[in-house]
Design an enzyme around this catalytic site. Structure first.
Site, PDB file in Angstrom:
ATOM      1  N   GLY A 325     -39.667  28.970  11.974  1.00  0.00           N
ATOM      2  CA  GLY A 325     -38.588  28.086  12.412  1.00  0.00           C
ATOM      3  C   GLY A 325     -37.372  28.892  12.782  1.00  0.00           C
ATOM      4  N   VAL A 330     -42.691  32.012   7.443  1.00  0.00           N
ATOM      5  CA  VAL A 330     -43.196  31.801   6.092  1.00  0.00           C
ATOM      6  C   VAL A 330     -44.647  32.256   6.038  1.00  0.00           C
ATOM      7  CG1 VAL A 330     -43.572  30.152   4.226  1.00  0.00           C
ATOM      8  CG2 VAL A 330     -41.647  29.839   5.789  1.00  0.00           C
ATOM      9  N   LYS A 345     -40.790  33.426   2.456  1.00  0.00           N
ATOM     10  CA  LYS A 345     -39.990  33.160   3.649  1.00  0.00           C
ATOM     11  C   LYS A 345     -39.171  34.397   3.987  1.00  0.00           C
ATOM     12  CE  LYS A 345     -36.927  29.838   5.852  1.00  0.00           C
ATOM     13  NZ  LYS A 345     -36.277  28.525   5.766  1.00  0.00           N
ATOM     14  N   ASP A 441     -30.523  20.924   3.961  1.00  0.00           N
ATOM     15  CA  ASP A 441     -31.573  20.940   4.990  1.00  0.00           C
ATOM     16  C   ASP A 441     -32.722  20.013   4.598  1.00  0.00           C
ATOM     17  OD1 ASP A 441     -32.454  21.686   7.469  1.00  0.00           O
ATOM     18  OD2 ASP A 441     -33.350  23.573   6.823  1.00  0.00           O
TER      19      ASP A 441
END
Length: 635
Positions: A325, A330, A345, A441
């Site tokens: 992302g 990840v 991550k 988030d």
């Protein structure tokens, strides 16, 4: 080492003084292992393997000896040393029941050594669970590592302390006569009850290729207490007369000790091999080199080694990639020491801008414990990367189950339980933990499903903490478009209310099976909350429920979720409910209030465009940070 009454493991403490003499061999490329402090269930360590039933020596008649020794040095058969502890088929076996603190002067690639001058903690294996270049930290909180050369001939002191209650193993190293440092060189969280047997031997072991001299000048050991301090005035000096041209010795002052002395004739051409060998060591060191600063010492076991994460993820190969992302990639992995499955991550970072505060918050978040939160296990820093390590969720992220047509659609019962689970997790973060945690988030891709399909909120890479009763101080817009509240987009101030806004977008997404912001065939932005609002105004609100459910849903629950999503999407933060009230609505403890058009006061998408709320780039790039001023959030 085990309490026979209740089976618990004893704590212990040890200290010793040692000397490793410099290499004086005429074979300049020869080297030795170093010294290992060992707790073992027996004293019958494995011998060095042989090729023809005899040890290779300086007078061996076999002309192939040179190539056999070179094979050892180059890692083709690395068990010529191994501190005299393990044979080629024993490394890593849990049946070894072995704890080894290695003072290693030999770089060995097969054991993933970081260099040829390091201290390591080994559990049933010569692949260290924790390791560091040899040295020490002063009591200054901003101290750099002061390096020490193990084979310098200097007298040095080691402290080894294990606290079973804390399951903490610490190792410190300093030149003799210096006090024990407050900050250990190595700190490792480990439950030794899985390693130790009822009776264990304590002592030292080593092996040598050459003329290294190994001396233990004094040792103190105590179970369930601090080891007695050593009287330096009574310690002997290293006796170099005991030290031959091709061997090594340990001092007689040891508890249980063993030395495997291995000698070799290398012949001409050895210099070429040693250059290659050292080069391999340097390359290995830079491969695993991490950023370590003095302030990180206080975070102890939360700091995971890059070497462990590299091997856990098979070198961060694409086949281990779980997703990517705007904030990083990840990877799936298995920690080599514990065999625990993890998700790693990898994010880019600037270590000069608030990194200390950020790591402090990461470590604090690592103490969160809730059934609907993915646990953050630790972190690592290397070059321009920050690595966050989470427990692995076998069923992946929720958004895959919502949008991947190859996966079976989640039923309504599952969706409703996931919504309630995430709400429970947010309530814990906002009100029930020792500090307020603003997640920043909340979205479907950050809700992971465990083996029982329970929803668990994860990815705390953007989370921020503050004390209860104190306002948050974040001034940076962060999050995902479609979930960012109007006030966050304008002011950059994250609060509990901004998390509630994101939660509202999230539950509408779960119920409708549609993303908070999409683009129609004409390239125009479509905001999900606008659609839900129009259906509600026409008294058709449940008609927007995800068609993949095939009409199989509980109408009262579906209507509640959709109306609650609208309420959480209120443009004013004071108009949104708290997470505690949200949980009461979802649990049926409090009836949901009646709402009017005037109360919601939601502007249309055309008004947002006039205000400059969207740009063409914002619509086309849904995975980057932005600062859009709009109801449905920034990104």
């Amino acid at each position: 080492m085990r309490n026979l009454t209740d089976g618990s493991i004893f704590s212990f403490s040890a200290t010793f003084v040692f000397t490793i003499l410099p290499n004086r061999s005429p074979l300049r490329y020869s080297t030795g292992d170093g010294i290992a402090f060992v707790l073992s269930p027996n004293t019958s360590f494995r011998n060095v393997p042989t090729y023809d039933g005899t040890m290779i020596g300086p007078h061996s008649p076999d002309p192939d000896d040179y190539y056999k020794v070179m094979s050892h040095l180059l890692g083709l058969n690395n068990y010529g040393g191994a501190f005299g502890l393990l044979g080629p088929n024993d490394n890593g076996n849990s049946s070894n029941n072995l704890l080894c603190i290695e003072l290693d002067t030999l770089y060995n690639e097969e054991f993933a050594d970081i260099d040829d001058n390091h201290v390591g903690i080994d559990i049933n294996s010569l692949n260290s669970s924790r390791s560091s270049p040899a040295g020490y930290y002063t009591d200054n909180p901003f101290s750099d590592l002061h390096p020490l050369r193990l084979s310098s001939g200097r007298e040095m002191q080691v402290w080894i302390d294990y606290d079973h209650g804390l399951m903490q193993l610490n190792v410190s190293l300093v030149p003799i006569h210096m006090p024990k440092p407050k900050h250990p060189l190595l700190a490792h969280n480990i439950d030794l009850s899985q390693v130790f047997l009822d009776h264990m031997y304590v002592g030292f072991s080593s092996s040598s290729w050459d003329n290294h001299g190994y001396f233990i000048l004094g040792c103190s050991f105590k179970v369930n207490g601090k080891a007695a301090p050593l009287n330096y005035s009574k310690l002997p000096k290293a006796n170099t007369t005991q030290f031959s041209a091709f061997g090594g010795v340990l001092s007689r002052r040891m508890m249980v000790g063993r030395l495997v002395a291995f000698v070799a004739a290398l012949g001409s051409g050895g210099m070429f091999v040693v250059i290659m060998f050292i080069t391999l060591g340097v390359r290995r060191y830079y491969r695993y080199r991490e950023i370590r600063e003095d302030w990180e010492l206080e975070f102890g076991p939360h700091r995971l080694s890059y070497k462990d994460l590299f091997h856990a993820t098979d070198g961060f190969k694409d086949k281990q990639l779980l997703g990517a992302g705007g904030f990083g990639k990840v990877y799936k992995g298995v920690l080599p020491s514990t065999k625990v499955e993890v998700a790693v991550k990898v994010m880019s970072h600037d270590s000069k801008q608030g990194m200390k505060e950020f790591i402090a918050e990461v470590v604090s978040i690592g103490r969160l414990r809730h059934r609907n939160l993915v646990q953050l296990l630790g972190y690592c820093r290397r070059k321009g990367e920050l690595l966050l390590v989470y427990e692995y969720m076998s069923n992946g992220s929720l958004d895959k189950h919502l949008y991947d047509l190859e996966k079976p659609s989640l039923g309504w019962a599952h969706r409703y339980e996931i919504i309630k689970g995430v709400a429970s997790g947010l309530l814990y973060l906002h009100e029930e933990w020792e500090q307020v945690v603003i997640h920043r988030d909340v979205k479907a891709s950050n809700v992971l499903l465990d083996c029982e399909m329970n929803g668990r909120l994860g990815d705390f890479g953007l989370a921020r903490l503050h004390d209860h009763g104190v306002e948050a101080h974040t001034t940076c817009v962060a999050g995902t478009r479609g979930y960012i509240s109007p006030e966050l987009a304008r002011l950059g101030k994250a609060t509990k209310a901004t998390d509630v806004f994101a939660f509202g977008a999230f539950i509408l997404e779960v119920a409708c099976g549609k993303r908070p912001i999409a683009v129609n065939s004409l390239g125009e932005p479509i905001v999900l909350v606008d659609f839900v609002l129009k259906f509600w105004q026409n008294e058709l609100i449940v008609c927007i429920i995800d068609p993949r459910l095939g009409g199989e849903y509980v109408e009262e629950e579906a209507e509640l979720v959709l109306k609650l999503g609208l309420l959480c999407s209120h443009p004013s933060p004071v108009g949104r409910p708290s997470m505690r009230l949200i949980m009461q609505y979802l649990s049926g403890d409090v009836p949901f209030p009646e709402m009017s058009d005037d109360y919601l006061n939601i502007r249309s998408i055309s008004e947002l465009q006039v205000d400059g709320g969207f740009s063409e780039e914002d619509v086309q790039c849904p995975s980057v940070q932005t600062s859009i001023t709009c109801l449905s959030g920034g990104r």
